[in-house]
Structures are given as C-alpha cells and as structure tokens.
Enzyme design. Structure first.
Site, mmCIF file in Angstrom:
data_model
loop_
_atom_site.group_PDB
_atom_site.id
_atom_site.type_symbol
_atom_site.label_atom_id
_atom_site.label_comp_id
_atom_site.label_asym_id
_atom_site.label_seq_id
_atom_site.Cartn_x
_atom_site.Cartn_y
_atom_site.Cartn_z
ATOM 1 N N ASN A 159 -3.649 -24.697 12.231
ATOM 2 C CA ASN A 159 -2.472 -25.084 13.001
ATOM 3 C C ASN A 159 -1.837 -23.872 13.673
ATOM 4 O O ASN A 159 -2.228 -22.729 13.439
ATOM 5 C CB ASN A 159 -1.427 -25.755 12.101
ATOM 6 C CG ASN A 159 -1.566 -27.266 12.073
ATOM 7 O OD1 ASN A 159 -1.687 -27.911 13.119
ATOM 8 N ND2 ASN A 159 -1.560 -27.842 10.879
ATOM 9 N N ASP B 248 3.244 -26.532 10.966
ATOM 10 C CA ASP B 248 2.257 -27.331 11.684
ATOM 11 C C ASP B 248 2.048 -26.680 13.053
ATOM 12 O O ASP B 248 1.952 -25.463 13.150
ATOM 13 C CB ASP B 248 2.717 -28.782 11.779
ATOM 14 C CG ASP B 248 1.549 -29.763 11.851
ATOM 15 O OD1 ASP B 248 0.799 -29.705 12.844
ATOM 16 O OD2 ASP B 248 1.389 -30.580 10.935
ATOM 17 N N GLU C 12 -0.793 -35.673 17.895
ATOM 18 C CA GLU C 12 -1.060 -34.231 17.924
ATOM 19 C C GLU C 12 -1.335 -33.778 19.353
ATOM 20 O O GLU C 12 -1.475 -34.585 20.268
ATOM 21 C CB GLU C 12 -2.269 -33.879 17.050
ATOM 22 C CG GLU C 12 -1.941 -33.229 15.718
ATOM 23 C CD GLU C 12 -1.415 -31.801 15.848
ATOM 24 O OE1 GLU C 12 -1.220 -31.322 16.994
ATOM 25 O OE2 GLU C 12 -1.187 -31.168 14.810
#
Length: 282
Positions: free
Chosen positions: A143, A193, A15
């Site tokens: 997100n 996302d 991430e």
C-alpha cells in the site's frame, strides 16, 4: 471540511482512485468484483473484467495501464480493447495486484498481496520501458505507493507493519539504496492504506478502519485528519478544479448496516493542492 458522496455505488473493495488530468474525471476499481468505474460530469460508467483489477495509470485520452491479478495490460475504455503488456505473478494463484501508481518518469509501480493477506506473499514491482522488475519482496499487504514532488523519493508500506517506508531514487527512477522507515504509526495504532503526496510534499494516508485520511508534513509530523463517513477508507486521490478535491474510496467487505455508506466514493474540498497524476509512458 465535510465529505460529499461522489458515487453511491457500493464497492466490496473500492481502491485505486485516479484523477485523469486530460479528461477531468475520476476512475476507481472494485477489486473483488472485477470492475472499473468512472464518474465524469456526474455520469457514471462501469466496465466488467474477468479477473481482479486494482490500480491504473493514464496513458492518453482513451487508454489506461491497468494492473490485474495476473498481468499489466493497456485498456482502451472507448473500444474496450485489452492489450497484454507483461505477466504479473501469473503463475501464483495465491496473489493479486493491490496498490499502484505511475511515477514521475512514466514508470508504473504496483504491489501484490495474497487474497487472504498471507504473510509475506506479495511484492512491489516497477514497470518501466517494457521491463517489469521486482523491487521489494516479502510484502503482506502492499500500500501507500506514492512519490515526492521532486521525484527523488518513493514511499510505500506493508500495512501490518504500520511503517511507512521511504527509498531514494536514481536518475532513472529506480531505488538507489535501502528503504528506510520514514513514519512509524504503531503508537497511533492505525493501519496505513493507500496514500498520495500533494504538491507541497505533504503525505495524505488513508487509514483503514479509522474513517479518515491523515496528513503528515514532509518531515513526517502529523498535520490534520480529514474525516470520511465510512469506516474502511482505502485510498485517496487529488483531483477536481485546481487539484484541491481529496477523493477517497472505501470498502464494504466485512461490514453491515452499522456502516450505511460503506463501499462508496467520497469527495472533500481541501486547502491543499495535489500533484497531477503522472502519465505512463509505454
């Protein structure tokens, strides 16, 4: 457009990719393994932490502001010194930090979520001029935090809703009204996302489970989808020469050998030009 592999390190939950404009390198995180990575001129470095870390903004040539499961802190990646700034849900063992990004005024937005994606357990905050303020509550999976090039709007999503929200910002970068639905992805059935906005205002969204980053123009109209050779693409970032490379992290969690490149970091050359990542002002 074909993707190349930037790093063959397999992240459990990759991430927070961040292109550092002064160092010309990419940073990213493995949230569940508590690690920060860097690739610069083909050389990879890694730093291990004692808690989950997920997102960062650059402060200067040696320091990042990093969000962890319990705080925001400044990390000097040359000396490895950590300087605590402010607690982040430190008294809540259910949650951790997730997606985050610096804003055009030097603030830092960060979302939280439950370790098990407990419904409504998370929130979205902004750190600015020493203050951490809660902006939006009852978020399940925070997100897609990113900002329009003119600094007048911020975007975010609560992934299970499949709705991209947009909120107007005032002159100091604080939300000035209610967040409204800008893009509804329910008909496409994809899970939004992480996201980034390029210099032309196009919205580039990693879509979990779909092996792609999808691009939408400033009106929310689908433009194209960039394919990546892993299923769980988690977050994009523009970088490289002329900011034309679209990097993307991915996650290995829950997957097996049917996805051999799971958890790796990829790069695709595009015709787009990204925005330079904003500097965090402390």
């Amino acid at each position: 457009m074909s993707a190349s592999i930037l790093s063959q390190t397999q992240c459990t939950l990759g991430e927070g990719p961040l292109w550092h404009p002064k160092l010309n390198c990419l940073f990213w995180f493995d949230i569940l393994e508590h690690r920060l990575y860097q690739v610069k001129e083909g050389q990879e470095r890694v730093w291990q932490f004692d808690r989950a870390v997920s997102a960062a903004g650059w402060v200067d040539e040696t320091r990042l502001l990093i969000a962890s499961e319990r705080d925001l802190f400044v990390f000097d990646f040359e000396t490895e010194a950590q300087t605590h700034l402010v607690d982040l849900e430190a008294d809540n063992p259910v949650t951790r930090s997730n997606d985050g990004r610096a804003d055009p005024l030097g603030g830092f937005w960060i979302g939280t979520m439950g370790y098990n994606a407990e419904p409504g357990a998370g929130a979205i905050y902004r750190f600015y001029k020493g203050e951490l303020r809660k902006l939006f509550g009852e978020i399940s999976i925070s997100n897609a935090i990113c900002f329009a090039p003119d600094g007048k709007h911020a975007f975010f999503t609560d992934t299970p809703t499949k709705l991209i929200k947009r909120v107007a910002l005032d002159a100091d970068g604080w939300p000035s009204g209610e967040a409204e639905t800008w893009l509804d992805l329910n008909a496409e059935g994809v899970a939004p996302d992480g996201a980034v906005i390029d210099a032309a205002g196009n919205f580039w969204n990693a879509q979990w489970g779909a092996s792609r980053v999808a691009c939408y123009d400033p009106a929310g109209t689908f433009v194209e989808a960039v394919p990546y050779p892993a299923t769980q693409i988690s977050c994009p970032a523009f970088g490289g020469p002329e900011l034309g490379t679209l990097f993307a992290t991915s996650a290995a969690t829950g997957l097996g050998d049917e996805d051999p490149l799971r958890g790796q970091v990829f790069a695709v050359q595009t015709a787009a030009q990204g925005q330079q990542e904003h500097q965090v002002l402390l």
